[in-house]
Design an enzyme around this catalytic site. Sequence first.
Site, PDB file in Angstrom:
ATOM      1  N   GLY A 117      -7.697   8.986  -5.647  1.00 18.00           N
ATOM      2  CA  GLY A 117      -6.831   8.243  -4.719  1.00 18.00           C
ATOM      3  C   GLY A 117      -6.859   8.787  -3.304  1.00 18.00           C
ATOM      4  O   GLY A 117      -5.895   8.608  -2.567  1.00 18.00           O
ATOM      5  N   GLY A 118      -7.940   9.415  -2.903  1.00 10.94           N
ATOM      6  CA  GLY A 118      -8.013  10.019  -1.565  1.00 10.94           C
ATOM      7  C   GLY A 118      -7.806   8.988  -0.458  1.00 10.94           C
ATOM      8  O   GLY A 118      -6.995   9.202   0.444  1.00 10.94           O
TER       9      GLY A 118
ATOM     10  N   GLN B 142     -14.737   8.270  -4.316  1.00  2.71           N
ATOM     11  CA  GLN B 142     -15.200   7.593  -5.550  1.00  2.71           C
ATOM     12  C   GLN B 142     -14.988   8.501  -6.761  1.00  2.71           C
ATOM     13  O   GLN B 142     -15.841   8.596  -7.644  1.00  2.71           O
ATOM     14  CB  GLN B 142     -16.666   7.188  -5.425  1.00  2.71           C
TER      15      GLN B 142
ATOM     16  N   LYS C 130      -4.177  12.280  -6.114  1.00  2.00           N
ATOM     17  CA  LYS C 130      -3.333  12.049  -7.309  1.00  2.00           C
ATOM     18  C   LYS C 130      -4.208  12.124  -8.551  1.00  2.00           C
ATOM     19  O   LYS C 130      -5.430  11.968  -8.478  1.00  2.00           O
ATOM     20  CB  LYS C 130      -2.638  10.690  -7.235  1.00  2.00           C
TER      21      LYS C 130
ATOM     22  N   ASP D 122      -3.032   1.512  -5.269  1.00  2.00           N
ATOM     23  CA  ASP D 122      -2.626   2.904  -5.539  1.00  2.00           C
ATOM     24  C   ASP D 122      -1.872   3.548  -4.382  1.00  2.00           C
ATOM     25  O   ASP D 122      -1.540   4.730  -4.442  1.00  2.00           O
ATOM     26  CB  ASP D 122      -3.871   3.771  -5.789  1.00  2.00           C
TER      27      ASP D 122
ATOM     28  N   SER E 197      -6.441   6.018  -0.732  1.00  2.00           N
ATOM     29  CA  SER E 197      -5.091   5.450  -0.845  1.00  2.00           C
ATOM     30  C   SER E 197      -4.063   6.410  -0.242  1.00  2.00           C
ATOM     31  O   SER E 197      -3.142   5.986   0.458  1.00  2.00           O
ATOM     32  CB  SER E 197      -4.738   5.198  -2.315  1.00  2.00           C
TER      33      SER E 197
HETATM   34  O1  C5P Z   1      -6.380  -2.459  -5.328  1.00  2.00           O
HETATM   35  P1  C5P Z   1      -7.674  -1.725  -5.184  1.00  2.00           P
HETATM   36  O2  C5P Z   1      -8.355  -1.995  -3.863  1.00  2.00           O
HETATM   37  O3  C5P Z   1      -7.588  -0.297  -5.518  1.00  2.00           O
HETATM   38  O4  C5P Z   1      -8.606  -2.369  -6.313  1.00  2.00           O
HETATM   39  C1  C5P Z   1     -10.001  -2.267  -6.306  1.00  2.00           C
HETATM   40  C2  C5P Z   1     -10.555  -3.109  -7.442  1.00  2.00           C
HETATM   41  O5  C5P Z   1     -10.237  -2.527  -8.697  1.00  2.00           O
HETATM   42  C3  C5P Z   1      -9.993  -4.515  -7.530  1.00  2.00           C
HETATM   43  O6  C5P Z   1     -10.708  -5.414  -6.724  1.00  2.00           O
HETATM   44  C4  C5P Z   1     -10.144  -4.837  -9.008  1.00  2.00           C
HETATM   45  O7  C5P Z   1     -11.469  -5.207  -9.290  1.00  2.00           O
HETATM   46  C5  C5P Z   1      -9.914  -3.491  -9.670  1.00  2.00           C
HETATM   47  N1  C5P Z   1      -8.521  -3.300 -10.109  1.00  2.00           N
HETATM   48  C6  C5P Z   1      -8.050  -3.958 -11.237  1.00  2.00           C
HETATM   49  N2  C5P Z   1      -6.764  -3.750 -11.652  1.00  2.00           N
HETATM   50  C7  C5P Z   1      -5.949  -2.907 -10.995  1.00  2.00           C
HETATM   51  C8  C5P Z   1      -6.405  -2.203  -9.865  1.00  2.00           C
HETATM   52  C9  C5P Z   1      -7.699  -2.421  -9.452  1.00  2.00           C
HETATM   53  O8  C5P Z   1      -8.782  -4.739 -11.864  1.00  2.00           O
HETATM   54  N3  C5P Z   1      -4.705  -2.725 -11.437  1.00  2.00           N
END
Ligand code: C5P
Length: 274
Positions: free
Chosen positions: A97-98, A93, A9, A133, A100
């Site tokens: 969003g790979g 990285q 994405k 995501d 996800s």
């Molecule tokens: O949800 P996900 O595992 O993708 O999030 C990884 C990290 O990114 C979270 O631990 C947080 O530090 C940060 N994050 C955030 N706000 C979001 C999504 C992610 O601060 N809406």
Amino acid sequence: MLTLKSPAKINLFLKIVGKRPDGFHELASLFQAISLTDTIHYSLHDSDQLTCNDPGIPLDGSNLILKAADLFRRKTGLKFGLKAHLEKNIPYQSGLGGGSGNAATTLWALNKLLNYNATVKQLTEWSGDIGSDISFFFSQGTAYCTGRGEIVQSLPPLPSQTMWIVKPPLGLSTPAVYKQVNLQNLQKRDPEKCLANFFLGQSEYFNDLEIPAFAVMPELVKLKNHLLEIGFQNVVLTGSGSGFYCFGDANPRDIPDVSCHQVTYLNRQPDNWY
Ligand code: C5P
């Protein structure tokens, strides 16, 4: 055996709206699936077994494919093992969003392999438990996402465009980028208005995570400027980076040490995966 494509994405815009008491950031973002995909082969097995063509991918419980299998067991009460082989093509990285997408694809695959018939609404809600995501991928490829990113409003497809995805060799850690966000420094924009404008053909591509990502990896500024200099009209970081999407009439293939993919938007039919 079931083989599915697992798409990447981009965020056509990403507005950070605030910081929440749980430490996450409140977003408002227009997400679009793109034709850069991994392929995953699935079958049921007596235990979970994950393999991948890319030795850089962790194959333990931290992999979102295995987390998705666990989630499906938890939510449905079913007992099963999942054998999955991942052909990785989406850079990791990169903000694409790979991982996800792999999780969402796995939930879709298990729903089919086990004939469970969970609704798209259930899959969308469940997936919020293991990442922000993942839920987006249960839209049909274009969606306005709010909350942590897991509240999904499906939208009709936008006119597709060809673009380049350009990623430097090093990736970025999502938490490290979010840590650099300074709410005071963000441009004031109304995301609802940005969304309406997109569908009126007045697209404004931006990402509030760009400046935080540039703070973590200053060499990204040079790459963005270079991409603009060679003729791209819009060069925007996707998610928390380090990948950029680039619109315009230019070719990034001669830039040393970056990976480049030419892609289009990708949307799915309601009953089919991507
Ligand atoms: O949800 P996900 O595992 O993708 O999030 C990884 C990290 O990114 C979270 O631990 C947080 O530090 C940060 N994050 C955030 N706000 C979001 C999504 C992610 O601060 N809406």
